[in-house]
Design a protein around this motif. Structure first.
Motif, PDB file in Angstrom:
ATOM      1  N   ALA A 262       0.510  -0.793  -0.077  1.00 23.46           N
ATOM      2  CA  ALA A 262      -0.168   0.194  -0.151  1.00 23.46           C
ATOM      3  C   ALA A 262       1.020   1.438  -0.270  1.00 23.46           C
ATOM      4  CB  ALA A 262      -0.699  -0.386   1.331  1.00 23.46           C
ATOM      5  N   LEU A 263       2.490   1.434   0.334  1.00 23.04           N
ATOM      6  CA  LEU A 263       3.064   2.298   0.652  1.00 23.04           C
ATOM      7  C   LEU A 263       4.005   2.389  -0.409  1.00 23.04           C
ATOM      8  CD1 LEU A 263       4.379   2.065   4.646  1.00 23.04           C
ATOM      9  CD2 LEU A 263       2.702   3.769   3.612  1.00 23.04           C
ATOM     10  N   GLU A 264       4.317   1.443  -1.067  1.00 28.16           N
ATOM     11  CA  GLU A 264       5.259   1.341  -2.519  1.00 28.16           C
ATOM     12  C   GLU A 264       4.496   1.567  -3.133  1.00 28.16           C
ATOM     13  OE1 GLU A 264       8.049  -2.000  -4.612  1.00 28.16           O
ATOM     14  OE2 GLU A 264       7.549  -2.122  -2.029  1.00 28.16           O
ATOM     15  N   LEU A 265       3.132   1.411  -3.386  1.00 28.79           N
ATOM     16  CA  LEU A 265       3.008   1.020  -4.864  1.00 28.79           C
ATOM     17  C   LEU A 265       1.798   2.463  -5.336  1.00 28.79           C
ATOM     18  CD1 LEU A 265       1.552  -2.554  -5.827  1.00 28.79           C
ATOM     19  CD2 LEU A 265       3.667  -1.723  -6.100  1.00 28.79           C
ATOM     20  N   ALA A 266       1.594   2.936  -3.587  1.00 30.09           N
ATOM     21  CA  ALA A 266       0.628   4.491  -3.486  1.00 30.09           C
ATOM     22  C   ALA A 266       1.150   5.395  -5.169  1.00 30.09           C
ATOM     23  CB  ALA A 266       0.408   5.015  -2.920  1.00 30.09           C
ATOM     24  N   PRO A 267      -0.452   5.929  -5.791  1.00 24.37           N
ATOM     25  CA  PRO A 267      -1.469   5.657  -4.981  1.00 24.37           C
ATOM     26  C   PRO A 267      -2.645   4.365  -5.847  1.00 24.37           C
ATOM     27  CG  PRO A 267      -1.911   7.172  -7.145  1.00 24.37           C
ATOM     28  CD  PRO A 267       0.036   6.279  -6.650  1.00 24.37           C
ATOM     29  N   LEU A 268      -2.012   3.905  -6.228  1.00 26.32           N
ATOM     30  CA  LEU A 268      -2.763   2.376  -6.394  1.00 26.32           C
ATOM     31  C   LEU A 268      -3.160   2.264  -4.782  1.00 26.32           C
ATOM     32  CD1 LEU A 268      -3.587   0.073  -7.981  1.00 26.32           C
ATOM     33  CD2 LEU A 268      -1.288  -1.306  -7.597  1.00 26.32           C
ATOM     34  N   ARG A 269      -4.107   1.273  -4.725  1.00 27.70           N
ATOM     35  CA  ARG A 269      -4.805   0.913  -3.259  1.00 27.70           C
ATOM     36  C   ARG A 269      -4.780  -0.505  -3.518  1.00 27.70           C
ATOM     37  NH1 ARG A 269      -9.636   0.663  -2.208  1.00 27.70           N
ATOM     38  NH2 ARG A 269     -10.421   0.934  -4.754  1.00 27.70           N
ATOM     39  N   VAL A 270      -4.107  -1.126  -2.349  1.00 24.76           N
ATOM     40  CA  VAL A 270      -4.021  -2.696  -1.736  1.00 24.76           C
ATOM     41  C   VAL A 270      -4.406  -2.423  -0.377  1.00 24.76           C
ATOM     42  CG1 VAL A 270      -1.602  -3.748  -1.656  1.00 24.76           C
ATOM     43  CG2 VAL A 270      -1.534  -2.192  -2.890  1.00 24.76           C
ATOM     44  N   ASN A 271      -5.475  -3.963  -0.742  1.00 22.06           N
ATOM     45  CA  ASN A 271      -6.074  -4.136   0.850  1.00 22.06           C
ATOM     46  C   ASN A 271      -6.262  -5.632   0.403  1.00 22.06           C
ATOM     47  OD1 ASN A 271      -7.345  -1.465   2.122  1.00 22.06           O
ATOM     48  ND2 ASN A 271      -7.955  -1.283  -0.664  1.00 22.06           N
ATOM     49  N   ASN A 272      -6.314  -6.564   1.902  1.00 18.65           N
ATOM     50  CA  ASN A 272      -6.859  -7.769   1.803  1.00 18.65           C
ATOM     51  C   ASN A 272      -8.307  -8.225   2.222  1.00 18.65           C
ATOM     52  OD1 ASN A 272      -6.223  -9.452   5.005  1.00 18.65           O
ATOM     53  ND2 ASN A 272      -4.238  -8.490   4.391  1.00 18.65           N
ATOM     54  N   VAL A 273      -8.879  -9.309   2.205  1.00 17.12           N
ATOM     55  CA  VAL A 273      -9.867 -10.154   2.706  1.00 17.12           C
ATOM     56  C   VAL A 273      -9.709 -10.967   4.161  1.00 17.12           C
ATOM     57  CG1 VAL A 273     -11.696 -10.806   2.551  1.00 17.12           C
ATOM     58  CG2 VAL A 273     -11.481  -9.264   0.937  1.00 17.12           C
ATOM     59  N   ALA A 274      -9.813 -11.496   4.924  1.00 15.15           N
ATOM     60  CA  ALA A 274      -9.515 -11.683   5.824  1.00 15.15           C
ATOM     61  C   ALA A 274     -10.472 -12.903   6.319  1.00 15.15           C
ATOM     62  CB  ALA A 274      -8.048 -11.481   7.077  1.00 15.15           C
ATOM     63  N   PRO A 275     -11.340 -13.793   5.595  1.00 14.95           N
ATOM     64  CA  PRO A 275     -11.995 -14.991   6.491  1.00 14.95           C
ATOM     65  C   PRO A 275     -11.886 -15.477   7.078  1.00 14.95           C
ATOM     66  CG  PRO A 275     -11.225 -15.479   3.924  1.00 14.95           C
ATOM     67  CD  PRO A 275     -10.442 -14.221   4.126  1.00 14.95           C
ATOM     68  N   GLY A 276     -12.434 -16.364   7.863  1.00 15.69           N
ATOM     69  CA  GLY A 276     -12.496 -17.493   8.684  1.00 15.69           C
ATOM     70  C   GLY A 276     -13.206 -18.694   8.250  1.00 15.69           C
ATOM     71  N   VAL A 277     -13.485 -19.807   9.008  1.00 13.13           N
ATOM     72  CA  VAL A 277     -13.472 -20.511   8.088  1.00 13.13           C
ATOM     73  C   VAL A 277     -15.211 -20.635   7.160  1.00 13.13           C
ATOM     74  CG1 VAL A 277     -14.522 -23.551   8.538  1.00 13.13           C
ATOM     75  CG2 VAL A 277     -13.243 -22.155  10.210  1.00 13.13           C
ATOM     76  N   THR A 278     -14.967 -21.126   6.064  1.00 12.47           N
ATOM     77  CA  THR A 278     -15.957 -21.007   5.072  1.00 12.47           C
ATOM     78  C   THR A 278     -16.280 -21.950   4.558  1.00 12.47           C
ATOM     79  OG1 THR A 278     -15.067 -18.360   4.294  1.00 12.47           O
ATOM     80  CG2 THR A 278     -16.600 -19.157   2.976  1.00 12.47           C
ATOM     81  N   ARG A 279     -17.173 -22.049   3.666  1.00  8.91           N
ATOM     82  CA  ARG A 279     -18.345 -23.265   3.647  1.00  8.91           C
ATOM     83  C   ARG A 279     -17.553 -22.925   1.928  1.00  8.91           C
ATOM     84  NH1 ARG A 279     -22.624 -26.151   4.311  1.00  8.91           N
ATOM     85  NH2 ARG A 279     -23.710 -24.397   5.319  1.00  8.91           N
ATOM     86  N   SER A 280     -16.556 -23.992   1.002  1.00 10.03           N
ATOM     87  CA  SER A 280     -16.031 -23.827   0.470  1.00 10.03           C
ATOM     88  C   SER A 280     -14.723 -24.886  -0.506  1.00 10.03           C
ATOM     89  CB  SER A 280     -14.985 -22.274   0.229  1.00 10.03           C
ATOM     90  OG  SER A 280     -13.487 -22.769   0.911  1.00 10.03           O
ATOM     91  N   PRO A 281     -14.276 -24.773  -1.355  1.00  6.70           N
ATOM     92  CA  PRO A 281     -13.576 -25.860  -1.739  1.00  6.70           C
ATOM     93  C   PRO A 281     -12.121 -25.881  -1.144  1.00  6.70           C
ATOM     94  CG  PRO A 281     -14.628 -24.952  -3.546  1.00  6.70           C
ATOM     95  CD  PRO A 281     -14.581 -23.832  -2.549  1.00  6.70           C
ATOM     96  N   LEU A 282     -11.915 -24.886  -0.224  1.00  8.99           N
ATOM     97  CA  LEU A 282     -10.610 -24.737   0.459  1.00  8.99           C
ATOM     98  C   LEU A 282     -10.583 -25.995   1.440  1.00  8.99           C
ATOM     99  CD1 LEU A 282      -8.716 -22.781   1.643  1.00  8.99           C
ATOM    100  CD2 LEU A 282      -9.744 -21.980   3.100  1.00  8.99           C
TER     101      LEU A 282
END
Length: 248
Positions: A170-190
């Protein structure tokens, strides 16, 4: 008077979802379509891409990519870029493994797709001007960084690493925005490494502990990816979507 503010939506936005052929990634692609955007789903298996495109219908595109290979990533950008947003959800099925049962090969294999692949995709795609100005990158972490347990050595460490990488990029590539999503246990192929009956028992057990009273579904988590793409002031953030698991 209110100052003019840019209203960001996914309407007519092109979103590259690496890992977009199943689970969370496919749910993100559906959400993009529902909001008038154009998802591009990418996976290393051509049959997975074809199946996802059949599911998504018109308005979606797809491509085959090896996230470890610069030439393959460059070809993906040439064929489908530039895009407005890059979403990275790629990952192999998860097996909870105690430290004594880990091997160097298993450790490297798990990190290759989830972490090395993510940073490599960002490096190549940004380096080839594959993301338009005003766009963003959304990576995938998990609540294991905050709530680890026995057997989670790989999962917890990768989630923590992705959280740190998100803030750094997020700092190095600014102004490009960088985020992440942090799921818990999710019903998925994982969790597809588990037999079906064990999966359901696992989901039921987790749901019984959550304040929200049910297991997380991929479509629930997809809303967080949408938020990260549409929120113009969000960068360097980790969006927790776990039904309150870290509270209990």
């Amino acid at each position: 008077m209110f100052a003019d503010r840019r209203v960001m939506t996914l309407l007519d936005q092109r979103v590259l979802v690496i890992g977009g052929t199943s689970g969370l990634g496919l749910a993100v692609a559906r959400a993009v379509l529902e909001r008038g955007g154009a998802p591009v789903v990418a996976s290393r298996r051509s049959e997975s891409v074809a199946h996802a495109l059949d599911h998504l219908g018109g308005g979606a595109a797809g491509g085959v990519v090896d996230v470890q290979d610069d030439t393959s990533l460059a070809a993906l950008v040439n064929d489908h870029g530039p895009v407005d947003h890059l979403v990275y959800t790629a990952g192999e099925p998860l097996e909870m493994t105690m430290l004594a049962d880990l091997t160097a090969q298993r450790i490297r294999s798990f990190w290759d797709t989830r972490y090395v692949g993510a940073i490599n995709a960002a490096r190549v795609i940004v380096g080839r001007d594959g993301i338009r100005g005003g766009g963003s990158i959304v990576l995938t972490s998990g609540n294991a960084a905050q709530r680890p347990g026995p057997g989670w050595a790989l999962g917890a460490s990768i989630c923590g690493a992705v959280n740190a990488l998100t803030r750094q990029l997020a700092l190095e590539l600014a102004p490009l925005r960088v985020n992440n999503v942090a799921p818990g246990v999710t019903r998925s192929p994982l969790w597809s490494a588990m037999p079906a009956d064990e999966q359901q028992a696992f989901y039921d057990g987790v749901a019984a502990t959550l304040p929200v009273g049910r297991i997380t579904e991929p479509d629930d988590v997809a809303l967080a990816y949408v938020y990260a793409m549409e929120q113009p002031m969000a960068t360097g953030t980790s969006l927790l979507v776990d039904g309150g698991a870290v509270l209990v």
